[in-house]
Design a protein around this motif. Structure first.
Motif, PDB file in Angstrom:
ATOM      1  N   GLY A  26     -54.528  22.457 -71.680  1.00 44.76           N
ATOM      2  CA  GLY A  26     -53.200  22.231 -71.119  1.00 44.76           C
ATOM      3  C   GLY A  26     -52.104  22.260 -72.148  1.00 44.76           C
ATOM      4  O   GLY A  26     -52.101  23.084 -73.061  1.00 44.76           O
ATOM      5  N   SER A  27     -51.186  21.323 -72.015  1.00 46.47           N
ATOM      6  CA  SER A  27     -50.022  21.274 -72.886  1.00 46.47           C
ATOM      7  C   SER A  27     -49.385  19.901 -72.774  1.00 46.47           C
ATOM      8  O   SER A  27     -49.529  19.221 -71.753  1.00 46.47           O
ATOM      9  CB  SER A  27     -49.014  22.348 -72.462  1.00 46.47           C
ATOM     10  OG  SER A  27     -47.838  22.263 -73.230  1.00 46.47           O
ATOM     11  N   HIS A  31     -41.947  17.820 -67.967  1.00 46.88           N
ATOM     12  CA  HIS A  31     -42.161  18.186 -66.560  1.00 46.88           C
ATOM     13  C   HIS A  31     -41.125  17.452 -65.723  1.00 46.88           C
ATOM     14  O   HIS A  31     -41.441  16.533 -64.967  1.00 46.88           O
ATOM     15  CB  HIS A  31     -43.577  17.807 -66.105  1.00 46.88           C
ATOM     16  CG  HIS A  31     -44.628  18.796 -66.465  1.00 46.88           C
ATOM     17  ND1 HIS A  31     -45.130  18.900 -67.730  1.00 46.88           N
ATOM     18  CD2 HIS A  31     -45.261  19.746 -65.725  1.00 46.88           C
ATOM     19  CE1 HIS A  31     -46.045  19.868 -67.759  1.00 46.88           C
ATOM     20  NE2 HIS A  31     -46.137  20.398 -66.561  1.00 46.88           N
ATOM     21  N   ASP A  40     -50.118  18.881 -67.538  1.00 42.69           N
ATOM     22  CA  ASP A  40     -50.908  20.111 -67.620  1.00 42.69           C
ATOM     23  C   ASP A  40     -52.332  19.889 -68.116  1.00 42.69           C
ATOM     24  O   ASP A  40     -53.150  20.812 -68.074  1.00 42.69           O
ATOM     25  CB  ASP A  40     -50.207  21.132 -68.527  1.00 42.69           C
ATOM     26  CG  ASP A  40     -49.018  21.770 -67.844  1.00 42.69           C
ATOM     27  OD1 ASP A  40     -48.854  21.591 -66.630  1.00 42.69           O
ATOM     28  OD2 ASP A  40     -48.236  22.462 -68.535  1.00 42.69           O
ATOM     29  N   THR A  73     -45.986  26.372 -75.875  1.00 44.20           N
ATOM     30  CA  THR A  73     -44.961  26.068 -74.891  1.00 44.20           C
ATOM     31  C   THR A  73     -43.564  26.286 -75.452  1.00 44.20           C
ATOM     32  O   THR A  73     -42.726  25.383 -75.494  1.00 44.20           O
ATOM     33  CB  THR A  73     -45.151  24.637 -74.336  1.00 44.20           C
ATOM     34  OG1 THR A  73     -44.108  24.334 -73.425  1.00 44.20           O
ATOM     35  CG2 THR A  73     -45.220  23.605 -75.445  1.00 44.20           C
ATOM     36  N   HIS A 115     -51.652  25.469 -68.050  1.00 48.28           N
ATOM     37  CA  HIS A 115     -50.315  25.762 -68.576  1.00 48.28           C
ATOM     38  C   HIS A 115     -50.094  27.259 -68.749  1.00 48.28           C
ATOM     39  O   HIS A 115     -50.875  27.937 -69.415  1.00 48.28           O
ATOM     40  CB  HIS A 115     -50.127  25.048 -69.918  1.00 48.28           C
ATOM     41  CG  HIS A 115     -48.883  25.426 -70.634  1.00 48.28           C
ATOM     42  ND1 HIS A 115     -47.635  25.193 -70.111  1.00 48.28           N
ATOM     43  CD2 HIS A 115     -48.688  26.024 -71.835  1.00 48.28           C
ATOM     44  CE1 HIS A 115     -46.717  25.638 -70.954  1.00 48.28           C
ATOM     45  NE2 HIS A 115     -47.336  26.149 -72.004  1.00 48.28           N
ATOM     46  N   HIS A 160     -43.051  25.086 -61.871  1.00 47.38           N
ATOM     47  CA  HIS A 160     -43.223  24.092 -62.936  1.00 47.38           C
ATOM     48  C   HIS A 160     -42.614  22.759 -62.522  1.00 47.38           C
ATOM     49  O   HIS A 160     -41.423  22.677 -62.200  1.00 47.38           O
ATOM     50  CB  HIS A 160     -42.568  24.586 -64.229  1.00 47.38           C
ATOM     51  CG  HIS A 160     -42.725  23.622 -65.361  1.00 47.38           C
ATOM     52  ND1 HIS A 160     -43.902  23.497 -66.061  1.00 47.38           N
ATOM     53  CD2 HIS A 160     -41.860  22.719 -65.890  1.00 47.38           C
ATOM     54  CE1 HIS A 160     -43.746  22.564 -66.989  1.00 47.38           C
ATOM     55  NE2 HIS A 160     -42.524  22.074 -66.903  1.00 47.38           N
TER      56      HIS A 160
END
Length: 238
Positions: A26-27, A31, A40, A73, A115, A160
């Motif tokens: 994920g990341s 959010h 994520d 990201t 992600h 997102h």
């Protein structure tokens, strides 16, 4: 079965009967003002848990590896709390993780990605590993993208920190969701524009969708259909 909870003799024994490992990826990033920075990772971790549970009911064992928390990201790096790892560094790091699992003898390695920015580096990392381990099969599953039709049969929109992700988080970790701050809108561009602060334009306040219609029920429905379909894919290829 969570790898980090095993001793090395238990892990060695498990390898004799299990050929599939799931790596949640994920990341840590913004959010919106209503979801936690770890969204994520929370999502693929829960999906992996449910996949493993469903497979157990089918008599199939898999191993769930510790998650890769930090991701690539660039776009959302304009917001506090976003920890961006450069694409080359992220690719190299994940490549080494995949390579180690291949060397351990796992013949199917599933990258369960949460992600979007990770997509290209993950593909490149997987391709490089398969050169040295041609018998290893690497699956890249982007849960929100590969099952988009199913998700849009549950939610009226997705994006997102949007309705789908917010619903999933309401089902997983409701205590971390601040629905009073859940607001946003859909933004898009006719072409992909890459510039330093593009995140402020495409993701105002760290959101690209309207999350206000998210519910626990929608989240449970998404988690159910996604985990069921992934489990069936794995079981059907075992």
């Amino acid at each position: 079965m969570r790898m980090e909870e095993l001793t090395w003799p238990e892990f060695e024994s498990l390898k004799e009967r299990v050929n599939t490992v799931i790596i949640p990826i994920g990341s840590v990033e913004a959010h919106g003002k209503h979801l936690p920075l770890g969204t994520d990772v929370f999502a693929p971790l829960e999906i992996a848990r449910r996949v493993e549970e469903r497979l157990r009911g089918l008599g199939v064992e898999v191993l769930t590896a510790p998650p890769v928390w930090y991701g690539h990201t660039f776009v959302l790096n304009v917001y506090p709390g976003t920890i961006n790892v450069g694409g080359d560094a992220f690719k190299a790091y994940v490549r080494e993780i995949i390579k180690e699992f291949a060397a351990e003898g796992f013949r199917r390695i599933i990258l369960l990605n949460g992600h979007g920015g990770n997509y290209s580096p993950l593909v490149l990392a997987a391709e490089e590993v398969t050169v040295d381990f041609p018998e290893t099969e690497i699956w890249l599953i982007n849960w929100w993208l590969d099952f988009r039709e199913d998700i849009l049969s549950i939610c009226s929109s997705q994006g997102h920190a949007g309705q789908d992700e917010t619903s999933v988080m309401l089902a997983i970790r409701p205590e971390l969701v601040k629905m009073e701050n859940a607001r946003g809108e859909k933004r898009s561009s006719k072409v992909r524009i890459i510039k330093k602060d593009i995140g402020k334009e495409l993701f105002p306040e760290g959101v690209n969708d309207d999350p206000s219609l998210a519910t626990v029920e929608k989240g449970e429905a998404i988690l159910s259909v996604v985990s069921e379909k992934i489990a069936r894919l794995i079981a059907g290829d075992t």
